[in-house]
Motif scaffolding. Structure first.
Motif, PDB file in Angstrom:
ATOM      1  N   ARG A 148      -9.794  52.921  94.213  1.00  0.00           N
ATOM      2  CA  ARG A 148     -10.996  53.760  94.292  1.00  0.00           C
ATOM      3  C   ARG A 148     -11.755  53.721  92.967  1.00  0.00           C
ATOM      4  O   ARG A 148     -12.990  53.612  92.948  1.00  0.00           O
ATOM      5  CB  ARG A 148     -10.588  55.200  94.627  1.00  0.00           C
ATOM      6  CG  ARG A 148     -11.779  56.123  94.912  1.00  0.00           C
ATOM      7  CD  ARG A 148     -11.335  57.553  95.150  1.00  0.00           C
ATOM      8  NE  ARG A 148     -10.325  57.642  96.195  1.00  0.00           N
ATOM      9  CZ  ARG A 148      -9.081  58.048  96.012  1.00  0.00           C
ATOM     10  NH1 ARG A 148      -8.678  58.419  94.801  1.00  0.00           N
ATOM     11  NH2 ARG A 148      -8.229  58.104  97.002  1.00  0.00           N
ATOM     12  N   ALA A 171     -15.608  52.222  92.400  1.00  0.00           N
ATOM     13  CA  ALA A 171     -16.613  53.043  91.721  1.00  0.00           C
ATOM     14  C   ALA A 171     -17.161  52.316  90.489  1.00  0.00           C
ATOM     15  O   ALA A 171     -18.356  52.341  90.202  1.00  0.00           O
ATOM     16  CB  ALA A 171     -16.023  54.392  91.333  1.00  0.00           C
ATOM     17  N   HIS A 220     -19.418  49.491  91.700  1.00  0.00           N
ATOM     18  CA  HIS A 220     -20.664  50.072  92.203  1.00  0.00           C
ATOM     19  C   HIS A 220     -21.551  50.481  91.035  1.00  0.00           C
ATOM     20  O   HIS A 220     -22.772  50.257  91.048  1.00  0.00           O
ATOM     21  CB  HIS A 220     -20.350  51.267  93.099  1.00  0.00           C
ATOM     22  CG  HIS A 220     -21.531  51.813  93.830  1.00  0.00           C
ATOM     23  ND1 HIS A 220     -22.365  52.787  93.294  1.00  0.00           N
ATOM     24  CD2 HIS A 220     -22.041  51.522  95.057  1.00  0.00           C
ATOM     25  CE1 HIS A 220     -23.307  53.076  94.156  1.00  0.00           C
ATOM     26  NE2 HIS A 220     -23.142  52.324  95.239  1.00  0.00           N
ATOM     27  N   ARG A 230     -22.893  45.303  95.161  1.00  0.00           N
ATOM     28  CA  ARG A 230     -22.954  45.902  96.497  1.00  0.00           C
ATOM     29  C   ARG A 230     -22.242  45.057  97.550  1.00  0.00           C
ATOM     30  O   ARG A 230     -21.874  45.557  98.599  1.00  0.00           O
ATOM     31  CB  ARG A 230     -24.424  46.102  96.914  1.00  0.00           C
ATOM     32  CG  ARG A 230     -25.202  47.069  96.003  1.00  0.00           C
ATOM     33  CD  ARG A 230     -24.654  48.476  96.081  1.00  0.00           C
ATOM     34  NE  ARG A 230     -25.402  49.418  95.235  1.00  0.00           N
ATOM     35  CZ  ARG A 230     -25.080  49.722  93.990  1.00  0.00           C
ATOM     36  NH1 ARG A 230     -24.002  49.157  93.416  1.00  0.00           N
ATOM     37  NH2 ARG A 230     -25.792  50.596  93.293  1.00  0.00           N
ATOM     38  N   ASP A 250     -16.776  55.300 100.769  1.00  0.00           N
ATOM     39  CA  ASP A 250     -17.177  56.434  99.931  1.00  0.00           C
ATOM     40  C   ASP A 250     -18.523  56.197  99.251  1.00  0.00           C
ATOM     41  O   ASP A 250     -19.221  57.156  98.886  1.00  0.00           O
ATOM     42  CB  ASP A 250     -16.118  56.702  98.852  1.00  0.00           C
ATOM     43  CG  ASP A 250     -14.827  57.266  99.431  1.00  0.00           C
ATOM     44  OD1 ASP A 250     -14.854  57.739 100.580  1.00  0.00           O
ATOM     45  OD2 ASP A 250     -13.799  57.226  98.720  1.00  0.00           O
ATOM     46  N   HIS A 251     -18.875  54.921  99.062  1.00  0.00           N
ATOM     47  CA  HIS A 251     -20.140  54.580  98.403  1.00  0.00           C
ATOM     48  C   HIS A 251     -21.180  54.054  99.396  1.00  0.00           C
ATOM     49  O   HIS A 251     -22.177  53.451  98.998  1.00  0.00           O
ATOM     50  CB  HIS A 251     -19.888  53.543  97.309  1.00  0.00           C
ATOM     51  CG  HIS A 251     -19.077  54.068  96.169  1.00  0.00           C
ATOM     52  ND1 HIS A 251     -19.631  54.778  95.121  1.00  0.00           N
ATOM     53  CD2 HIS A 251     -17.742  54.026  95.925  1.00  0.00           C
ATOM     54  CE1 HIS A 251     -18.681  55.136  94.277  1.00  0.00           C
ATOM     55  NE2 HIS A 251     -17.526  54.695  94.741  1.00  0.00           N
TER      56      HIS A 251
END
Length: 338
Positions: free
Chosen positions: A165, A169, A172, A177, A204-205
């Motif tokens: 995770r 993050a 990102h 992407r 989550d993103h």
């Protein structure tokens, strides 16, 4: 009085097979087991008490069956297992499964024949019936790194969910992407777990994981190379390739360089299972690091507890993200936050 050779002759099997049956070895066929037990009953055979006591005495030896000795992660794991075992007064015999369940079973049988006191296993593929039989036979056993659901033995492993995770993050935040993954075998617990953690982190993103961005690997470098070649042939290649183990990451790096491309200028690269080599690649590779030494020590201690009559416990330790420069990160002296 009948001896073990008489039992073997009566049953039509070898002396070694009789010995395995009498000692509950799981590798003997049911047919051979039935013949041996019938011969024991017919001949009134009773094992020599002194010999039996010698056979059942502890050897102070542990068996370790690892998935791939060429994988630096498992090489390091074996080193720390041996170190901790030595500190507790045990020796270690190592078997390399080479990611092959049949070779894994060969090593397990051989180690049990050598009368090890306990067994540490990182199962290849999804495991085999033999490991279940060994567990049911009462042989002290601990799974390390990987495990087989449904077999009631302690498991010592790292949880990479949080680190993956953090990685997504991080990627990102760098503006990436289109993220792809080279997955390990779905039959292994680590193979499936890492893909799902990656997919959930992307979600989550607000990002998806298209089928085209999932490469199927086998924790070997060649599969990482093949998967990355396929990614690079897509009309819209990914911004980042995340390899779910270190050898597949090295294979991915080979494929990228073979195309004349550069990391991270043309495509970024990240890996699960940090290794010392990653700081020496150009550029150094961002990776998820497992606490290898702590896992090895915890696994040996859990097995020693089982052998010595204490209650062993499963252990789960967190992995962590190690940020370097393979995903477009600034060099350390260029980072405003360092």
């Amino acid at each position: 009085m009948a001896g073990i050779k008489d039992v073997a002759a009566e049953a039509g099997v070898s002396v070694a097979t009789v010995s395995r049956v009498l000692n509950g070895h799981p590798s003997v066929s049911q047919e051979a087991r039935t013949r041996v037990l019938a011969a024991v009953e017919a001949l009134g055979y009773r094992p020599n008490a002194v010999a039996r006591s010698l056979r059942t005495a502890q050897t102070r030896t542990l068996g370790l069956v690892i998935s791939d000795v060429l994988n630096p992660y498992f090489t390091e794991l074996a080193r720390f297992v041996e170190e901790e075992a030595r500190a507790l007064g045990y020796s270690v015999i190592i078997g390399n499964a080479d990611e092959r369940p049949d070779l894994q079973d060969h090593h397990v049988r051989t180690l049990i024949d050598r009368r090890i006191d306990g067994l540490l296993v990182s199962p290849a593929d999804g495991g085999t019936p033999l490991l279940r039989d060994v567990a049911l036979s009462g042989t002290p056993m601990v799974f390390v790194d990987r495990w087989i659901p449904g077999i009631d033995v302690p498991v010592v492993r790292a949880d990479g969910t949080g680190a993956i995770r953090d990685l997504v993050a991080h990627l990102h935040g760098l503006g990436h992407r289109r993220l792809a993954i080279i997955a390990g075998p779905a039959a292994t617990t680590t193979g499936g777990e890492r893909v799902e953690a990656f997919r959930d982190a992307l979600r989550d993103h607000g990002l998806a994981l298209p089928d085209a961005y999932i490469g199927q690997g086998d924790f070997q470098a060649a599969s990482g190379r093949r998967a990355t070649e396929r990614f690079l042939e897509l009309a819209e290649p990914p911004d980042v390739v995340f390899a779910a183990d270190n050898l597949m990451a090295l294979g991915a790096l080979d494929a990228i360089r073979a195309r004349g491309l550069r990391v991270p200028d043309d495509i970024a690269l990240a890996a699960f299972d940090d290794i010392p080599w990653f700081v020496h690649t150009g550029p150094p590779i961002t990776a998820v690091a497992q606490p290898t030494a702590d896992l090895a020590r915890a696994a040996v201690r859990a097995l020693a507890d089982r052998i010595e009559g204490r209650t062993p416990h499963s252990v789960t330790l967190p992995a962590r993200l190690v940020v370097r420069r393979s995903c477009g990160e600034a060099a350390p002296n260029e980072r405003s936050d360092r």
